[in-house]
Design an enzyme around this catalytic site. Structure first.
Site, PDB file in Angstrom:
ATOM      1  N   GLU A 103      49.115 -44.375  -3.897  1.00  0.00           N
ATOM      2  CA  GLU A 103      48.504 -43.278  -3.134  1.00  0.00           C
ATOM      3  C   GLU A 103      48.081 -42.093  -3.997  1.00  0.00           C
ATOM      4  OE1 GLU A 103      49.984 -40.591  -0.677  1.00  0.00           O
ATOM      5  OE2 GLU A 103      48.209 -40.932   0.568  1.00  0.00           O
ATOM      6  N   ASP A 127      56.278 -50.260  -3.309  1.00  0.00           N
ATOM      7  CA  ASP A 127      56.661 -49.777  -1.971  1.00  0.00           C
ATOM      8  C   ASP A 127      55.811 -50.399  -0.859  1.00  0.00           C
ATOM      9  OD1 ASP A 127      58.436 -48.216  -3.302  1.00  0.00           O
ATOM     10  OD2 ASP A 127      57.601 -46.287  -2.703  1.00  0.00           O
ATOM     11  N   ARG A 162      84.791 -56.095   2.512  1.00  0.00           N
ATOM     12  CA  ARG A 162      84.214 -54.773   2.286  1.00  0.00           C
ATOM     13  C   ARG A 162      82.849 -54.600   2.967  1.00  0.00           C
ATOM     14  NH1 ARG A 162      85.493 -54.574  -4.169  1.00  0.00           N
ATOM     15  NH2 ARG A 162      87.465 -53.473  -4.016  1.00  0.00           N
ATOM     16  N   GLY A 170      61.701 -47.281  -1.853  1.00  0.00           N
ATOM     17  CA  GLY A 170      60.942 -47.092  -0.615  1.00  0.00           C
ATOM     18  C   GLY A 170      61.029 -45.620  -0.259  1.00  0.00           C
ATOM     19  N   ARG A 171      60.064 -44.894  -0.813  1.00  0.00           N
ATOM     20  CA  ARG A 171      60.108 -43.432  -0.681  1.00  0.00           C
ATOM     21  C   ARG A 171      59.775 -42.973   0.742  1.00  0.00           C
ATOM     22  NH1 ARG A 171      59.464 -39.178  -4.069  1.00  0.00           N
ATOM     23  NH2 ARG A 171      59.280 -40.439  -5.939  1.00  0.00           N
ATOM     24  N   GLU A 222      65.735 -45.767  -0.195  1.00  0.00           N
ATOM     25  CA  GLU A 222      66.079 -44.495  -0.841  1.00  0.00           C
ATOM     26  C   GLU A 222      65.551 -43.291  -0.047  1.00  0.00           C
ATOM     27  OE1 GLU A 222      64.053 -44.257  -4.619  1.00  0.00           O
ATOM     28  OE2 GLU A 222      62.146 -44.788  -3.698  1.00  0.00           O
ATOM     29  N   GLN A 274      64.209 -53.112  -9.684  1.00  0.00           N
ATOM     30  CA  GLN A 274      63.197 -53.680  -8.776  1.00  0.00           C
ATOM     31  C   GLN A 274      61.786 -53.584  -9.330  1.00  0.00           C
ATOM     32  OE1 GLN A 274      64.366 -52.077  -4.521  1.00  0.00           O
ATOM     33  NE2 GLN A 274      65.215 -50.808  -6.125  1.00  0.00           N
TER      34      GLN A 274
HETATM   35  O1  F6P Z   1      56.326 -46.226  -7.455  1.00  0.00           O
HETATM   36  C1  F6P Z   1      57.063 -45.994  -6.297  1.00  0.00           C
HETATM   37  C2  F6P Z   1      58.511 -45.766  -6.662  1.00  0.00           C
HETATM   38  O2  F6P Z   1      59.034 -46.950  -7.193  1.00  0.00           O
HETATM   39  C3  F6P Z   1      59.327 -45.258  -5.492  1.00  0.00           C
HETATM   40  O3  F6P Z   1      59.859 -46.271  -4.701  1.00  0.00           O
HETATM   41  C4  F6P Z   1      60.376 -44.441  -6.181  1.00  0.00           C
HETATM   42  O4  F6P Z   1      60.839 -43.408  -5.346  1.00  0.00           O
HETATM   43  C5  F6P Z   1      59.664 -43.876  -7.339  1.00  0.00           C
HETATM   44  O5  F6P Z   1      58.627 -44.757  -7.651  1.00  0.00           O
HETATM   45  C6  F6P Z   1      60.535 -43.650  -8.556  1.00  0.00           C
HETATM   46  O6  F6P Z   1      59.776 -43.009  -9.504  1.00  0.00           O
HETATM   47  P1  F6P Z   1      60.201 -42.741 -11.010  1.00  0.00           P
HETATM   48  O7  F6P Z   1      60.068 -44.031 -11.750  1.00  0.00           O
HETATM   49  O8  F6P Z   1      59.227 -41.721 -11.474  1.00  0.00           O
HETATM   50  O9  F6P Z   1      61.617 -42.267 -10.977  1.00  0.00           O
END
Ligand code: F6P
Length: 343
Positions: A103, A127, A162, A170-171, A222, A274
């Protein structure tokens, strides 16, 4: 033509496969000269390039990351940033730019296209939250990695009775959590689209214990957020696109679950695992198809457009459609996951 490429934002398995395809068809079919900007938009702002050819991308199909490097540099945050980008293109005699990103990267590409730069986009993000395309490459790999982790966590969870909290990326959207959660048989899945009530989560886990299942797997994106008044998650540090640095909800969630239910709880944060390593064969094929379509789009002069996957076909769509709003998890798919919550 002299065609430049760049990879921006978080890296993603399949980036090299896209560029390999662009270069192969560009060089061999169209007789193009290919060049790469180093570290995404930073390379454009600072006119730092790398000459690339078919040889540059030999043996890179199974390799994660990006040969060109990537960054979250945002030209829109730099004084006269768009003008500098335009000037670099002119100074270096670049006829067209292929921007490979999510994006943020494609948002800049869209603004540049509006300013008259000859740019084509390729959708990338693990994502999978980019609109106008059913899938982005890298997502399948991330889901595969997360699913394997969940599969492994089941046996240790069962051995110790547990609750295992698994935090995935996944922002803004919970695609990875929902797909990996369904595939891995999660007992609960928490995503940014649906603020969660911690009391409901704990009640469901307790019910599950009462049914005789003493181990549970809770998958959390996350970017998942507790419903208002539930509990607080501390988040402050921001990147150049204004995004808060995430990661850590899993820890807070695990301690809330343990203190509220009394069930011993552990947390696994999958994080950048991931994003690293080799792409799945699905992502290699998708990335290759995107790369071929992107260099074709350049020669069809489809400026301001992005290649996208729709109904199984690769089609051009306006960049404006891709960057306007995020693609969130389909509520019907989340309802499928819900059937299995804490049963
Ligand atoms: O590219 C998306 C992403 O992988 C998100 O899921 C994550 O929040 C972010 O990048 C992490 O970014 P960075 O590598 O800058 O810590």
């Amino acid at each position: 033509m002299k065609v430049a490429m760049l990879t921006g934002g978080g890296d993603c398995p399949g980036l090299n496969a896209v560029m390999r395809a662009v270069v192969r068809k560009g060089e061999r079919t169209y007789g193009d000269q290919l060049v790469g900007f180093v570290d995404g938009w930073r390379g454009v702002l600072e006119a730092e390039t790398l000459d690339v050819s078919v040889d540059t991308f030999r043996n890179t199909l199974p390799r994660g990351g990006t040969v060109l490097g990537s960054s979250r540099t945002n030209p829109l945050k730099v004084d006269g940033g768009l003008e500098i980008c335009k000037r670099t293109m002119g100074d270096l005699g670049i006829d067209a730019l292929i921007a490979i990103g999510g994006e943020d990267t494609l948002g800049v590409a869209h603004q540049l296209a509006n300013a008259g730069v000859r740019v084509v986009g390729v959708p990338k993000t693990i994502d999978n939250d980019l609109s106008a395309t059913e899938l982005t490459f890298g997502f399948d790999t991330a889901v595969q990695i997360a699913t394997e982790a969940i599969d492994r966590l089941h046996t240790t969870a069962e051995s110790h009775n547990r609750v295992m909290v698994v935090e995935v990326m996944g922002r803004h959207a919970g695609h990875i959590a929902v797909w990996a959660g369904i595939a891995g048989g999660a007992s609960y899945i928490l995503i940014p689209e649906e603020p969660f009530d911690i009391d409901e989560v704990c009640a469901a886990l307790t019910r599950r214990h009462e049914l005789g299942n003493y181990a549970s797997i809770v998958v959390v994106s996350e970017g998942a957020v507790p419903a208002e008044g539930s509990f607080q998650v501390a988040r402050d540090e921001k990147d150049a696109f204004g995004h808060v640095r995430l990661g850590g909800i899993g820890n807070t969630l695990a301690s809330e679950i343990e203190s509220r239910t009394g069930f011993e709880t552990r947390v696994t944060i999958l994080g950048h695992v991931q994003r690293g390593g080799t792409p799945t064969s699905f992502d290699r094929v998708l990335a290759t198809r995107f790369g071929i379509a992107a260099i074709d789009a350049v020669h069809q002069e489809r400026w301001g457009e992005m290649v996208a996957l729709q109904a199984g076909n690769i089609v051009p769509v306006p960049l404006a459609d891709a960057v306007g709003t995020l693609k969130l998890v389909d509520p019907d798919l989340y309802d499928v996951a819900r059937v299995f919550f804490a049963g």
